[in-house]
Design an enzyme around this catalytic site. Structure first.
Site, short mmCIF file in Angstrom:
data_model
loop_
_atom_site.label_atom_id
_atom_site.label_comp_id
_atom_site.label_asym_id
_atom_site.label_seq_id
_atom_site.Cartn_x
_atom_site.Cartn_y
_atom_site.Cartn_z
N SER A 119 11.63 37.58 37.71
CA SER A 119 12.95 37.25 37.22
C SER A 119 13.39 38.21 36.12
O SER A 119 13.37 39.43 36.30
CB SER A 119 12.97 35.78 36.78
OG SER A 119 14.28 35.33 36.54
N ASP A 142 18.13 32.15 47.20
CA ASP A 142 17.79 32.11 45.79
C ASP A 142 19.08 31.95 45.00
O ASP A 142 19.91 32.87 44.97
CB ASP A 142 17.06 33.39 45.40
CG ASP A 142 16.59 33.42 43.94
OD1 ASP A 142 17.00 32.53 43.17
OD2 ASP A 142 15.82 34.33 43.59
N HIS A 156 13.51 30.59 43.56
CA HIS A 156 13.43 31.72 42.65
C HIS A 156 12.00 32.02 42.20
O HIS A 156 11.80 32.95 41.42
CB HIS A 156 14.30 31.41 41.41
CG HIS A 156 14.54 32.57 40.51
ND1 HIS A 156 15.11 33.76 40.96
CD2 HIS A 156 14.32 32.75 39.17
CE1 HIS A 156 15.21 34.60 39.94
NE2 HIS A 156 14.73 34.02 38.85
#
Length: 269
Positions: free
Chosen positions: A97, A219, A247
């Site tokens: 991320s 996502d 995610h």
């Protein structure tokens, strides 16, 4: 290793001491435990370094500085200082991320330390812009941050299952909720604002090392348009669409995630 850095970031070193070093970096609201299904796939052939950003996991909260961590450069400094403390050379940085962008900044700041990047569900900008779809309007982000700042625990309970994105496996959403809820609310607010208001698109142009980009089929945090953007922005990068939703594919689809990462590592010189 510098004991202050080790304590500050709760640094853990495992795996094959003779193998190439792989540094695993968690995303917002998480800690190094989120990599527990990936470490066994790497540990036989690689030295594996895990750490917690200050304000997360078992890091030392007394070392938190709002001014430092109000920009991604502050988190990248954590990465560089961990690499320096371990005297890492040509390590592979795996960032989940927002940590994917932290890795980009760290590799630019200390190119001798980081020789390859793996970006797991990356996003250089979460807010939509002209000609760019990040997945959120500015109003969306403002509402998200306002909700987080007014009731962090409530926000965590509501958002974690959405971020995880596997409603048929509620235990995954519960794990992410628990991770969010163990993070200090004030420090989490700073990290969230830094994350969701960041714009690292121009930094992608600086990447010159081998790079693997992993995206999920669905996502809500990093839609596939973002993965395509990152791929176009980094010459020679490899984009892999995982058969995974949500995610956090290293938790929801560890086999596919690990296969992609180990395949990439095997191809590095």
């Amino acid at each position: 290793m510098d004991p202050d850095i080790e304590r500050r970031n709760n640094v853990t070193v495992t795996g094959n001491p003779r193998g190439r070093t792989v540094v695993l970096a968690h995303g917002f609201g998480c800690d190094q435990n989120m990599w527990r299904l990936t470490v066994p796939a790497l540990a036989r052939d690689h030295r594996v370094v895990l750490f917690d950003y200050v304000g997360s996991g078992r890091s030392d909260p007394s070392t938190f500085s709002e001014s430092r961590y109000s920009s991604l450069e502050g988190y990248a400094r954590d990465v560089v200082e961990v690499c320096e403390a371990l005297d890492l050379r040509d390590a592979v940085f795996v960032g989940h991320s927002v940590s994917a962008m932290t890795g980009v900044l760290a590799a630019d700041a200390a190119p001798e330390r980081i020789g390859a990047l793996v970006m797991v569900a990356p996003s250089p900008r979460y807010v939509d812009d002209e000609g760019y779809r990040g997945g959120f309007s500015r109003e969306d982000i403002d509402e998200l941050l306002a909700s987080l700042e007014s009731n962090y625990l409530g926000w965590s309970s509501a958002m974690a299952p959405v971020i995880m994105g596997n409603p048929e496996r509620p235990e995954l959403g519960e794990e992410l909720t628990n991770s969010f809820c163990t993070t200090d609310p004030h420090m989490a607010r700073v990290f969230a604002r830094t994350t969701f208001l960041s714009d690292s698109r121009d930094d992608l142009k600086k990447v010159t090392v081998p790079t693997l980009i992993l995206e999920c089929s669905q996502d809500v945090i990093a839609p596939r348009e973002v993965g395509a953007f990152v791929h176009r922005a980094i010459p020679g990068s490899t984009l892999v669409a995982l058969d995974a939703t949500g995610h956090c594919p290293h938790l929801s689809a560890p086999e596919a995630t690990n296969e992609a990462i180990t395949g990439f590592l095997a191809g590095l010189r």
